[in-house]
Design a protein around this motif. Structure first.
Motif, mmCIF file in Angstrom:
data_model
loop_
_atom_site.group_PDB
_atom_site.id
_atom_site.type_symbol
_atom_site.label_atom_id
_atom_site.label_comp_id
_atom_site.label_asym_id
_atom_site.label_seq_id
_atom_site.Cartn_x
_atom_site.Cartn_y
_atom_site.Cartn_z
ATOM 1 N N ALA A 165 0.859 -1.186 0.000
ATOM 2 C CA ALA A 165 0.000 0.000 0.000
ATOM 3 C C ALA A 165 0.892 1.233 0.000
ATOM 4 C CB ALA A 165 -0.936 0.004 1.202
ATOM 5 N N TYR A 166 0.423 2.291 -0.643
ATOM 6 C CA TYR A 166 1.212 3.525 -0.751
ATOM 7 C C TYR A 166 0.284 4.714 -0.558
ATOM 8 C CZ TYR A 166 4.169 7.195 -2.752
ATOM 9 O OH TYR A 166 4.902 8.337 -2.949
ATOM 10 N N ILE A 167 0.664 5.605 0.363
ATOM 11 C CA ILE A 167 -0.110 6.821 0.613
ATOM 12 C C ILE A 167 0.749 8.002 0.161
ATOM 13 C CG2 ILE A 167 -1.237 8.257 2.364
ATOM 14 C CD1 ILE A 167 -1.540 5.713 4.055
ATOM 15 N N ARG A 168 0.296 8.682 -0.867
ATOM 16 C CA ARG A 168 1.094 9.741 -1.469
ATOM 17 C C ARG A 168 1.079 11.017 -0.630
ATOM 18 N NH1 ARG A 168 -1.861 13.465 -4.598
ATOM 19 N NH2 ARG A 168 -0.016 13.837 -5.856
ATOM 20 N N ASP A 169 2.094 11.831 -0.844
ATOM 21 C CA ASP A 169 2.202 13.139 -0.198
ATOM 22 C C ASP A 169 1.184 14.081 -0.837
ATOM 23 O OD1 ASP A 169 2.952 15.526 0.949
ATOM 24 O OD2 ASP A 169 4.779 15.739 -0.224
ATOM 25 N N THR A 170 0.321 14.674 -0.019
ATOM 26 C CA THR A 170 -0.702 15.579 -0.541
ATOM 27 C C THR A 170 -0.518 17.016 -0.050
ATOM 28 O OG1 THR A 170 -2.202 14.999 1.278
ATOM 29 C CG2 THR A 170 -2.417 13.739 -0.766
ATOM 30 N N THR A 171 0.598 17.281 0.627
ATOM 31 C CA THR A 171 0.870 18.624 1.143
ATOM 32 C C THR A 171 1.719 19.396 0.145
ATOM 33 O OG1 THR A 171 0.794 17.843 3.428
ATOM 34 C CG2 THR A 171 1.860 19.962 3.028
ATOM 35 N N SER A 172 1.227 20.541 -0.311
ATOM 36 C CA SER A 172 1.956 21.349 -1.287
ATOM 37 C C SER A 172 3.183 21.984 -0.650
ATOM 38 C CB SER A 172 1.049 22.450 -1.850
ATOM 39 O OG SER A 172 -0.071 21.894 -2.515
ATOM 40 N N PRO A 173 4.289 22.097 -1.412
ATOM 41 C CA PRO A 173 5.487 22.754 -0.870
ATOM 42 C C PRO A 173 5.265 24.246 -0.691
ATOM 43 C CG PRO A 173 5.765 22.260 -3.192
ATOM 44 C CD PRO A 173 4.482 21.615 -2.778
ATOM 45 N N ASN A 174 5.985 24.824 0.259
ATOM 46 C CA ASN A 174 5.906 26.262 0.517
ATOM 47 C C ASN A 174 7.264 26.906 0.277
ATOM 48 O OD1 ASN A 174 3.120 26.471 1.584
ATOM 49 N ND2 ASN A 174 3.913 25.186 3.225
ATOM 50 N N VAL A 175 7.260 28.070 -0.379
ATOM 51 C CA VAL A 175 8.490 28.820 -0.586
ATOM 52 C C VAL A 175 8.822 29.558 0.702
ATOM 53 C CG1 VAL A 175 9.591 30.702 -1.843
ATOM 54 C CG2 VAL A 175 8.123 29.067 -3.052
ATOM 55 N N LEU A 176 10.043 29.340 1.218
ATOM 56 C CA LEU A 176 10.463 29.961 2.464
ATOM 57 C C LEU A 176 11.240 31.254 2.228
ATOM 58 C CD1 LEU A 176 11.670 26.750 4.349
ATOM 59 C CD2 LEU A 176 9.410 27.823 4.434
ATOM 60 N N ALA A 177 12.014 31.274 1.162
ATOM 61 C CA ALA A 177 12.830 32.460 0.864
ATOM 62 C C ALA A 177 13.326 32.366 -0.565
ATOM 63 C CB ALA A 177 14.015 32.553 1.833
ATOM 64 N N PHE A 178 13.865 33.474 -1.080
ATOM 65 C CA PHE A 178 14.503 33.434 -2.393
ATOM 66 C C PHE A 178 15.662 34.418 -2.415
ATOM 67 C CE2 PHE A 178 11.588 36.978 -2.954
ATOM 68 C CZ PHE A 178 12.269 37.872 -3.775
ATOM 69 N N TYR A 179 16.613 34.130 -3.301
ATOM 70 C CA TYR A 179 17.787 34.983 -3.468
ATOM 71 C C TYR A 179 17.922 35.318 -4.951
ATOM 72 C CZ TYR A 179 18.743 33.005 1.129
ATOM 73 O OH TYR A 179 18.636 32.604 2.433
ATOM 74 N N ILE A 180 18.270 36.562 -5.243
ATOM 75 C CA ILE A 180 18.399 36.979 -6.632
ATOM 76 C C ILE A 180 19.748 37.665 -6.845
ATOM 77 C CG2 ILE A 180 17.213 39.183 -6.198
ATOM 78 C CD1 ILE A 180 16.064 38.907 -9.056
ATOM 79 N N ASP A 181 20.409 37.295 -7.914
ATOM 80 C CA ASP A 181 21.692 37.881 -8.311
ATOM 81 C C ASP A 181 21.502 38.490 -9.690
ATOM 82 O OD1 ASP A 181 24.244 38.508 -9.145
ATOM 83 O OD2 ASP A 181 25.153 36.696 -8.300
ATOM 84 N N LEU A 182 21.352 39.825 -9.737
ATOM 85 C CA LEU A 182 21.094 40.489 -11.015
ATOM 86 C C LEU A 182 22.329 40.531 -11.894
ATOM 87 C CD1 LEU A 182 18.777 43.429 -9.866
ATOM 88 C CD2 LEU A 182 18.145 41.244 -10.913
ATOM 89 N N ASN A 183 23.514 40.392 -11.288
ATOM 90 C CA ASN A 183 24.735 40.338 -12.094
ATOM 91 C C ASN A 183 24.819 39.023 -12.871
ATOM 92 O OD1 ASN A 183 25.918 42.879 -11.427
ATOM 93 N ND2 ASN A 183 26.507 42.046 -9.431
ATOM 94 N N ALA A 184 24.531 37.935 -12.182
ATOM 95 C CA ALA A 184 24.617 36.621 -12.814
ATOM 96 C C ALA A 184 23.301 36.192 -13.450
ATOM 97 C CB ALA A 184 25.061 35.582 -11.784
ATOM 98 N N GLY A 185 22.225 36.937 -13.155
ATOM 99 C CA GLY A 185 20.920 36.547 -13.680
ATOM 100 C C GLY A 185 20.415 35.254 -13.082
ATOM 101 N N VAL A 186 20.638 35.092 -11.765
ATOM 102 C CA VAL A 186 20.276 33.845 -11.095
ATOM 103 C C VAL A 186 19.219 34.108 -10.030
ATOM 104 C CG1 VAL A 186 21.093 31.961 -9.632
ATOM 105 C CG2 VAL A 186 22.513 32.782 -11.510
ATOM 106 N N LEU A 187 18.187 33.265 -10.015
ATOM 107 C CA LEU A 187 17.147 33.304 -8.990
ATOM 108 C C LEU A 187 17.160 31.967 -8.262
ATOM 109 C CD1 LEU A 187 14.634 34.638 -7.664
ATOM 110 C CD2 LEU A 187 13.252 33.561 -9.465
#
Length: 225
Positions: A165-187
């Motif tokens: 038997a298998y019970i799947r994960d039904t909880t959506s992930p939550n974004v905790l933080a983000f980092y942005i580097d405009l020089n490198a164009g990285v998020l």
């Protein structure tokens, strides 16, 4: 036999195995009945057949594992550490993961089924590994001889079993933080569980100059790539 195996302090060795014979329990060939008597076992032979894993249920929503063996297991000395999950019977190393911890649930009783909690680290690693523990078809367990012990503290035999038997994960992930580097164009996005980069959709990210998206002078930019 099963009743005796269920006992934790009776018939577990020679010093805990006695039999009380009631008066008249047996008779000899001339009809004379035995007297009441209590006797210690003369020879005790413990069970040497090690338990084998026959099936399990994996609950990815509640981080729990329910393991079924063909003999009694003692949860007080049980640990899922050492159990290896794999995506199929012949899985490559990249589709295998060995548990590093976990404990038997406190209300588990001596029996054929053991209830165990997975650690957060193990749960996240199972989620992170591509193609592993994502469904019934990709959930196998290789229970090695060092996984746990039975009632008499003997090791279990190595066995490979597919989830029943298998019970799947039904909880959506939550974004905790983000980092942005405009020089490198990285998020860089930090979430509370592993994310699948193959599901990235640029239009799902909206930059705005205020937390309140309904503010009168909010300025937003929707990513395009």
């Amino acid at each position: 036999q099963l009743y005796l195996k269920l006992q934790t302090s009776l018939a577990v060795n020679k010093t805990t195995t006695y039999i009380s014979f009631k008066q008249g329990a047996f008779a000899d060939h001339v009809g004379l009945y035995t007297t009441a008597n209590t006797s210690v076992v003369a020879t005790y032979k413990a069970s040497t057949a090690a338990p084998t894993l026959v099936g399990f249920t994996l609950d990815m929503q509640n981080a729990q594992l329910f393991l079924t063996y063909n003999d009694l297991i003692n949860p007080s000395v049980y640990s899922p550490q050492g159990i290896t999950f794999q995506s199929n019977p012949l899985a490559y190393a990249s589709q295998r993961y060995t548990l590093t911890g976990g404990t038997a649930i406190s209300n588990s009783t001596l029996g054929f089924v053991v209830y165990a909690n997975l650690t957060l680290n193990d749960l996240l690693n199972l989620k992170y590994t591509q193609g592993l523990a994502k469904s019934l078809a990709t959930s196998y367990i290789d229970a090695t001889t060092t996984v746990t012990v039975d009632r008499n503290y003997g090791v279990v035999t190595a066995s490979l079993a597919q989830a029943t038997a298998y019970i799947r994960d039904t909880t959506s992930p939550n974004v905790l933080a983000f980092y942005i580097d405009l020089n490198a164009g990285v998020l860089q996005i930090i979430a509370d569980e592993p994310l699948d980069p193959n599901t990235y959709t640029a239009s799902g990210f909206i930059f705005q100059n205020t937390p309140n998206a309904s503010a009168m002078f909010v300025h937003t930019v929707v990513l395009t790539g």
